[in-house]
Design an enzyme around this catalytic site. Structure first.
Site, PDB file in Angstrom:
ATOM      1  N   GLU A 113       0.834  -1.209   0.000  1.00 58.01           N
ATOM      2  CA  GLU A 113       0.000   0.000   0.000  1.00 58.01           C
ATOM      3  C   GLU A 113       0.868   1.259   0.000  1.00 58.01           C
ATOM      4  O   GLU A 113       0.519   2.261  -0.630  1.00 58.01           O
ATOM      5  CB  GLU A 113      -0.937  -0.043   1.209  1.00 58.01           C
ATOM      6  CG  GLU A 113      -2.002  -1.118   1.060  1.00 58.01           C
ATOM      7  CD  GLU A 113      -2.725  -1.445   2.350  1.00 58.01           C
ATOM      8  OE1 GLU A 113      -3.936  -1.683   2.310  1.00 58.01           O
ATOM      9  OE2 GLU A 113      -2.072  -1.486   3.417  1.00 58.01           O
ATOM     10  N   GLU A 133      -3.329 -10.054   4.366  1.00 59.44           N
ATOM     11  CA  GLU A 133      -4.085  -9.698   5.569  1.00 59.44           C
ATOM     12  C   GLU A 133      -5.076 -10.776   6.007  1.00 59.44           C
ATOM     13  O   GLU A 133      -5.246 -11.020   7.204  1.00 59.44           O
ATOM     14  CB  GLU A 133      -4.828  -8.368   5.356  1.00 59.44           C
ATOM     15  CG  GLU A 133      -3.947  -7.129   5.400  1.00 59.44           C
ATOM     16  CD  GLU A 133      -3.321  -6.793   4.071  1.00 59.44           C
ATOM     17  OE1 GLU A 133      -2.763  -5.689   3.926  1.00 59.44           O
ATOM     18  OE2 GLU A 133      -3.382  -7.632   3.138  1.00 59.44           O
TER      19      GLU A 133
END
Length: 255
Positions: A113, A133
């Site tokens: 990210e 995640e």
């Protein structure tokens, strides 16, 4: 001590993740430092380009430090860890300077990210990208399902987020996510940054604003920034300010 370091060498600034013992994973302090450095860079007009790199480790950035967020309450996790991280990465994405991520090793979760928040990316051949995640019971929180999906095809993001597949440097480059695959990503990034010396800083900044407005990156702010720059250079603006300061009725020339 872990941190994010800022160094400026002439016209090139470098933001460097420095937490190699934890694969450069983000801690709360590192997020705060990144936020502060972005504020500094916005006011540093001598800088023409910002490179985001990392201290040598097995990963460019392994994401967020699980120990740091694992004990947070659901409220603190959502309100502070996720929202603060999102806000700070948005701030990096919206820097007026061009930004290059030099990805020398794996970029997972928050590390991916972070790289996604940069304008372009250069990857080492061995580097891979991942959104792991769901393997620890959470979901991407710092734009992994939003900004990344504007840069990669939706099915590819689903491969990564839902099925845990890694994206190789070669495939990332073929998909346009990485600008180049290089044995020395930071050196390549610096060579790219050097080419900005022959371009107009103002034109580069405005071009970035226009592109961001086109793809929805803070569109309203970008449109108003462009409008503000246009009117700010006008004789009407100068007349309005002078009339206000001298308590008289303005006579706008219309130019």
């Amino acid at each position: 001590m872990s941190g994010v370091d800022l160094s400026i060498d002439g016209a090139v600034a470098t933001l460097r993740l420095d937490n190699p013992d934890k694969l450069n994973a983000f801690t709360p302090d590192m997020l705060t430092q990144l936020d502060q450095h972005c504020a500094t860079l916005e006011r540093e007009r001598s800088v023409r380009c910002v490179i985001v790199a990392a201290q040598p480790a097995k990963a460019f950035c392994a994401g967020a430090d699980i120990i740091a967020w694992g004990a947070l309450s659901p409220f603190d996790f959502a309100r502070h860890w996720v929202r603060d991280g999102h806000r700070i990465f948005d701030r990096l994405a919206r820097l007026s300077h061009p930004t290059i991520a030099a990805i020398g090793a794996h970029a997972f979760g928050g590390g991916l990210e972070l790289a996604t928040a940069c304008d372009i990316r250069v990857m080492a051949p061995r580097a891979t990208l991942a959104l792991p995640e769901t393997q620890v019971g959470i979901v991407p929180g710092w734009s992994g399902t939003q900004r990344l999906t504007r840069l990669l095809p939706e099915p590819v993001v689903k491969e990564m987020a839902l099925f845990g597949r890694r994206l190789s440097a070669e495939r990332a480059c073929a998909l346009g996510f990485a600008a180049e695959v290089s044995d020395d990503p930071e050196a390549t990034a610096r060579a790219m940054a050097g080419k900005l010396a022959g371009t107009s800083p103002m034109a580069t900044e405005v071009a970035k604003y226009q592109i961001h407005a086109a793809v929805g990156e803070d569109r309203s702010a970008m449109i108003e920034a462009l409008g503000g720059a246009m009117i700010g250079a006008s004789a009407d603006k100068a007349e309005g300010v002078d009339a206000f300061a001298n308590k008289r009725t303005p006579e706008f020339p219309g130019r």
